[in-house]
Write a protein that holds these residues in place. Sequence first.
Motif, PDB file in Angstrom:
ATOM      1  N   LEU A  66       0.822  -1.210   0.000  1.00 13.05           N
ATOM      2  CA  LEU A  66       0.000   0.000   0.000  1.00 13.05           C
ATOM      3  C   LEU A  66       0.861   1.268   0.000  1.00 13.05           C
ATOM      4  CD1 LEU A  66      -2.705  -1.323   2.459  1.00 13.05           C
ATOM      5  CD2 LEU A  66      -3.125  -0.636   0.090  1.00 13.05           C
ATOM      6  N   ALA A  67       2.035   1.188   0.621  1.00  9.03           N
ATOM      7  CA  ALA A  67       2.936   2.350   0.625  1.00  9.03           C
ATOM      8  C   ALA A  67       3.419   2.635  -0.797  1.00  9.03           C
ATOM      9  CB  ALA A  67       4.119   2.108   1.558  1.00  9.03           C
ATOM     10  N   CYS A  68       3.714   1.587  -1.547  1.00 15.94           N
ATOM     11  CA  CYS A  68       4.085   1.772  -2.950  1.00 15.94           C
ATOM     12  C   CYS A  68       2.934   2.451  -3.689  1.00 15.94           C
ATOM     13  CB  CYS A  68       4.391   0.430  -3.611  1.00 15.94           C
ATOM     14  SG  CYS A  68       5.953  -0.292  -3.082  1.00 15.94           S
ATOM     15  N   ALA A  69       1.733   1.901  -3.507  1.00 14.54           N
ATOM     16  CA  ALA A  69       0.569   2.463  -4.193  1.00 14.54           C
ATOM     17  C   ALA A  69       0.377   3.930  -3.800  1.00 14.54           C
ATOM     18  CB  ALA A  69      -0.681   1.657  -3.849  1.00 14.54           C
ATOM     19  N   ARG A  70       0.699   4.249  -2.566  1.00  9.85           N
ATOM     20  CA  ARG A  70       0.485   5.611  -2.085  1.00  9.85           C
ATOM     21  C   ARG A  70       1.389   6.615  -2.798  1.00  9.85           C
ATOM     22  NH1 ARG A  70      -2.786   6.747   1.900  1.00  9.85           N
ATOM     23  NH2 ARG A  70      -2.714   8.842   2.770  1.00  9.85           N
ATOM     24  N   ILE A  71       2.629   6.220  -3.054  1.00  4.68           N
ATOM     25  CA  ILE A  71       3.563   7.170  -3.679  1.00  4.68           C
ATOM     26  C   ILE A  71       3.718   6.912  -5.183  1.00  4.68           C
ATOM     27  CG2 ILE A  71       4.804   7.472  -1.497  1.00  4.68           C
ATOM     28  CD1 ILE A  71       7.080   5.789  -2.643  1.00  4.68           C
ATOM     29  N   GLY A  72       2.969   5.950  -5.692  1.00  5.41           N
ATOM     30  CA  GLY A  72       3.017   5.708  -7.139  1.00  5.41           C
ATOM     31  C   GLY A  72       4.167   4.836  -7.592  1.00  5.41           C
ATOM     32  N   ALA A  73       4.834   4.169  -6.630  1.00  7.21           N
ATOM     33  CA  ALA A  73       5.861   3.199  -7.015  1.00  7.21           C
ATOM     34  C   ALA A  73       5.160   1.904  -7.420  1.00  7.21           C
ATOM     35  CB  ALA A  73       6.819   2.954  -5.860  1.00  7.21           C
ATOM     36  N   VAL A  74       5.805   1.128  -8.271  1.00  2.58           N
ATOM     37  CA  VAL A  74       5.200  -0.088  -8.811  1.00  2.58           C
ATOM     38  C   VAL A  74       5.758  -1.270  -8.023  1.00  2.58           C
ATOM     39  CG1 VAL A  74       4.873  -1.445 -10.913  1.00  2.58           C
ATOM     40  CG2 VAL A  74       5.270   1.035 -11.063  1.00  2.58           C
ATOM     41  N   HIS A  75       4.913  -1.997  -7.280  1.00  5.34           N
ATOM     42  CA  HIS A  75       5.500  -3.096  -6.519  1.00  5.34           C
ATOM     43  C   HIS A  75       5.575  -4.381  -7.321  1.00  5.34           C
ATOM     44  CE1 HIS A  75       1.555  -4.835  -5.451  1.00  5.34           C
ATOM     45  NE2 HIS A  75       1.178  -3.700  -4.923  1.00  5.34           N
ATOM     46  N   SER A  76       6.608  -5.147  -6.992  1.00  2.14           N
ATOM     47  CA  SER A  76       6.761  -6.477  -7.547  1.00  2.14           C
ATOM     48  C   SER A  76       6.986  -7.390  -6.349  1.00  2.14           C
ATOM     49  CB  SER A  76       7.953  -6.514  -8.502  1.00  2.14           C
ATOM     50  OG  SER A  76       8.359  -7.856  -8.716  1.00  2.14           O
ATOM     51  N   VAL A  77       5.954  -8.105  -5.958  1.00  2.78           N
ATOM     52  CA  VAL A  77       6.081  -8.977  -4.795  1.00  2.78           C
ATOM     53  C   VAL A  77       6.622 -10.323  -5.267  1.00  2.78           C
ATOM     54  CG1 VAL A  77       4.884 -10.062  -2.850  1.00  2.78           C
ATOM     55  CG2 VAL A  77       4.100  -7.838  -3.695  1.00  2.78           C
ATOM     56  N   VAL A  78       7.664 -10.799  -4.604  1.00  9.08           N
ATOM     57  CA  VAL A  78       8.229 -12.099  -4.938  1.00  9.08           C
ATOM     58  C   VAL A  78       7.924 -13.043  -3.771  1.00  9.08           C
ATOM     59  CG1 VAL A  78      10.346 -13.371  -5.456  1.00  9.08           C
ATOM     60  CG2 VAL A  78      10.030 -11.051  -6.350  1.00  9.08           C
ATOM     61  N   PHE A  79       7.275 -14.146  -4.061  1.00 11.59           N
ATOM     62  CA  PHE A  79       6.894 -15.142  -3.058  1.00 11.59           C
ATOM     63  C   PHE A  79       8.108 -15.523  -2.202  1.00 11.59           C
ATOM     64  CE2 PHE A  79       6.300 -19.881  -2.385  1.00 11.59           C
ATOM     65  CZ  PHE A  79       5.456 -19.745  -1.290  1.00 11.59           C
ATOM     66  N   GLY A  80       7.922 -15.542  -0.880  1.00 13.39           N
ATOM     67  CA  GLY A  80       9.017 -15.822   0.048  1.00 13.39           C
ATOM     68  C   GLY A  80       9.616 -17.215  -0.100  1.00 13.39           C
ATOM     69  N   GLY A  81       8.948 -18.101  -0.836  1.00 13.18           N
ATOM     70  CA  GLY A  81       9.474 -19.455  -1.039  1.00 13.18           C
ATOM     71  C   GLY A  81      10.409 -19.535  -2.238  1.00 13.18           C
ATOM     72  N   PHE A  82      10.579 -18.437  -2.955  1.00 10.80           N
ATOM     73  CA  PHE A  82      11.482 -18.481  -4.097  1.00 10.80           C
ATOM     74  C   PHE A  82      12.938 -18.355  -3.656  1.00 10.80           C
ATOM     75  CE2 PHE A  82       7.890 -17.341  -7.085  1.00 10.80           C
ATOM     76  CZ  PHE A  82       8.019 -18.485  -7.856  1.00 10.80           C
ATOM     77  N   SER A  83      13.804 -18.953  -4.456  1.00  6.88           N
ATOM     78  CA  SER A  83      15.236 -19.002  -4.168  1.00  6.88           C
ATOM     79  C   SER A  83      15.901 -17.660  -4.468  1.00  6.88           C
ATOM     80  CB  SER A  83      15.864 -20.047  -5.081  1.00  6.88           C
ATOM     81  OG  SER A  83      15.797 -19.563  -6.416  1.00  6.88           O
ATOM     82  N   PRO A  84      17.143 -17.466  -4.014  1.00  8.76           N
ATOM     83  CA  PRO A  84      17.898 -16.259  -4.351  1.00  8.76           C
ATOM     84  C   PRO A  84      17.972 -16.024  -5.862  1.00  8.76           C
ATOM     85  CG  PRO A  84      19.042 -17.474  -2.637  1.00  8.76           C
ATOM     86  CD  PRO A  84      17.879 -18.330  -3.066  1.00  8.76           C
ATOM     87  N   ASP A  85      18.180 -17.089  -6.628  1.00  5.41           N
ATOM     88  CA  ASP A  85      18.260 -16.929  -8.085  1.00  5.41           C
ATOM     89  C   ASP A  85      16.973 -16.376  -8.674  1.00  5.41           C
ATOM     90  OD1 ASP A  85      20.775 -18.182  -8.236  1.00  5.41           O
ATOM     91  OD2 ASP A  85      20.183 -18.965 -10.223  1.00  5.41           O
ATOM     92  N   SER A  86      15.849 -16.957  -8.229  1.00  3.43           N
ATOM     93  CA  SER A  86      14.550 -16.510  -8.742  1.00  3.43           C
ATOM     94  C   SER A  86      14.305 -15.061  -8.346  1.00  3.43           C
ATOM     95  CB  SER A  86      13.419 -17.375  -8.188  1.00  3.43           C
ATOM     96  OG  SER A  86      13.589 -18.708  -8.599  1.00  3.43           O
ATOM     97  N   LEU A  87      14.673 -14.720  -7.122  1.00  4.50           N
ATOM     98  CA  LEU A  87      14.517 -13.336  -6.661  1.00  4.50           C
ATOM     99  C   LEU A  87      15.368 -12.401  -7.522  1.00  4.50           C
ATOM    100  CD1 LEU A  87      13.578 -11.174  -4.594  1.00  4.50           C
ATOM    101  CD2 LEU A  87      15.448 -11.922  -3.087  1.00  4.50           C
ATOM    102  N   ALA A  88      16.615 -12.796  -7.740  1.00  2.00           N
ATOM    103  CA  ALA A  88      17.529 -11.954  -8.531  1.00  2.00           C
ATOM    104  C   ALA A  88      16.987 -11.730  -9.943  1.00  2.00           C
ATOM    105  CB  ALA A  88      18.917 -12.594  -8.589  1.00  2.00           C
ATOM    106  N   ASN A  89      16.495 -12.791 -10.580  1.00  2.00           N
ATOM    107  CA  ASN A  89      15.957 -12.637 -11.938  1.00  2.00           C
ATOM    108  C   ASN A  89      14.823 -11.628 -11.981  1.00  2.00           C
ATOM    109  OD1 ASN A  89      17.668 -14.598 -12.834  1.00  2.00           O
ATOM    110  ND2 ASN A  89      16.169 -16.266 -12.633  1.00  2.00           N
ATOM    111  N   ARG A  90      13.970 -11.691 -10.967  1.00  2.00           N
ATOM    112  CA  ARG A  90      12.810 -10.795 -10.938  1.00  2.00           C
ATOM    113  C   ARG A  90      13.223  -9.353 -10.637  1.00  2.00           C
ATOM    114  NH1 ARG A  90      11.350 -15.866 -10.350  1.00  2.00           N
ATOM    115  NH2 ARG A  90       9.197 -16.576 -10.666  1.00  2.00           N
TER     116      ARG A  90
END
Length: 647
Positions: A150-174
Amino acid sequence: MADNELFPVAADWAKRAWVDAGKYKAMYEQSVQDPSAFWGEQGKRVDWIKPYSQVKDVSFDKADLHIRWFADGVLNVSANCIDRHLPKRASQTAIIWEGDDPSKAESITYQQLHDEVCRMANVMKAKGVKKGDRVTIYLPMIPAAAYAMLACARIGAVHSVVFGGFSPDSLANRIQDCDSQFLITADEGLRGGRGVPLKANADAALKTCPNVKTVLVVKHTGGRIEMAAGRDVWLHDEAAKVPATCAPEPMNAEDPLFILYTSGSTGKPKGVLHTSGGYLVFASMTHQYVFDYHDGDIYWCTADVGWVTGHSYILYGPLANGATTLMFEGVPNYPDASRFWQVIDKHKVNIFYTAPTAIRALMREGEAPVKKTSRASLRLLGSVGEPINPEAWLWYHRVIGDGRCPIVDTWWQTETGGILITPLPGAIDQKPGSATLPFFGVKPELVDGEGKVLDGATEGNLCISDSWPGQMRTVYGDHQRFIDTYFSTFPGKYFTGDGCRRDADGYYWITGRVDDVINVSGHRMGTAEVESALVAHPKVAEAAVVGYPHNIKGQGIYAYVTLKTGIQATEELRKELVQHVRTLIGPIASPDLIQWAPGLPKTRSGKIMRRILRKIAENEHSALGDTSTLADPSVVDDLVNNRMNRG
Ligand code: WTA
């Protein structure tokens, strides 16, 4: 299961629900005949800083593909989810948080939500985040995840939520794909009593993400972590320095709200982009009507905010409607198999929305863990993420709902932003296993392989022939991929990737994916992703991955692996490969079965024939079909003779 096994709408439901059968028919007719008039009216359910004068501006034509709704309107999504409720609901609970540890819970009022979101928004601003910047969120299921979005939405930043079960590699790619320079994470997550090393994973991911300037860290478990000087800061330190008010940024209806990565049949996961106005109108409307949400109801969706269900139906839809939404950190079987039902009793939950895989897993534990709880508060049950088999539907209805709660089997996708095919509990008779009928404004079509539209009772590829406000707008950074993926197979229509049957009553029955996407425990996984993880192992020459029917998960992951010459096929290596995939993608991608394949069935031009691999994995050898086009038909015999027993 007979198509005509009906669970009719109960009389009291028809009376109290927002929509009864007559109203559904009338509204649906209007919604598809005059979408601009219909949505023009519905758009008023949210507050606009500057009202729209245009409603629908859409073309599904490949040459000029664009999707715009309410295009000249201006609004702020966070103000709609928070500020506009304050006059009436400042002290009403917005979020009930139930910890993994059953002794931990919290209630957050709309006023508190406002203050926390504003503080986080101010921290982000102070650290240089501006409108349009991408912010990656890698958090457990804690209230801070809602604040961050909601803080992103408030200031107009675009959020990209990455599921906490994803690995470091998957996080890095995103992070790299959307060039996000700001990351929000926590020290650790907690699931089933076990820690999830989020910050350590983030540290590993950031080794390949030099553009990330700031990491905002939420203290959750208090576990020991490293803080990189000049990059990492604690949320509680920074939040203490900023005020609890932050003016919401005026956003155009078509300004991006979020990116969410999802798996497709080819290549790396794509960044599904949703915008502000249409998405919020659609999330809010579907939440109200599908769950028949009324003031004061306690609503619980068990998804993770890392998936679209968490975005639309834990956060945006419910909060836009001034609801009380429950957020659960834990898992269904911790401390024991009664947990869901205990949480329902503890917080007097009225509406419960979960996935078939959870129902099937709990069904296996028998009725005792359910029946020792009351569940008297429950009024409505929901299902999402994969087809629900009639046995599970009936158990959910009889055992969980004590036969008195309707079930809404909601079909939709990350791409659709909200629910498209579903019963409305006061209007549409249910059939176990069917998602039933389209929501307002949604025009499903079944087409054959050549794109011919099929009429009446039939089976085919599920397309949607016109737009709805919650539809994704593009693939982030790759509009051509958006067009190619969704609008090229059947020109002029949005292709869902799902197969579907329509019965004589016009009810829709989703039969599963018809592309190379598999659905494991309600999580979408591209077979190509798992294959590329396998071939990244130094001992693997080639791999092919398919889904197979799995009692609990819906589909399991079946991998055929060809080893490099001279490599011994051992049990150890099998385990090593499973671990390797978990490390590269995350535990949700773990192959269930690995079969050593001296060769893979290929056409003479070298294309792997997955149809055959699927049949072998499904144990349907007799239905292998024509294998004469194979370069070497004998590989099939070997695969059949050595197929893995899936128990
Ligand atoms: C499947 C989750 C049958 C479907 C909201 C779809 C379903 C994919 C249902 C999207 C349902 C979702 N019945 N199948 N009620 N709901 N699916 O993007 O194959 O994670 O294409 O969105 O899940 O998965 P996604």
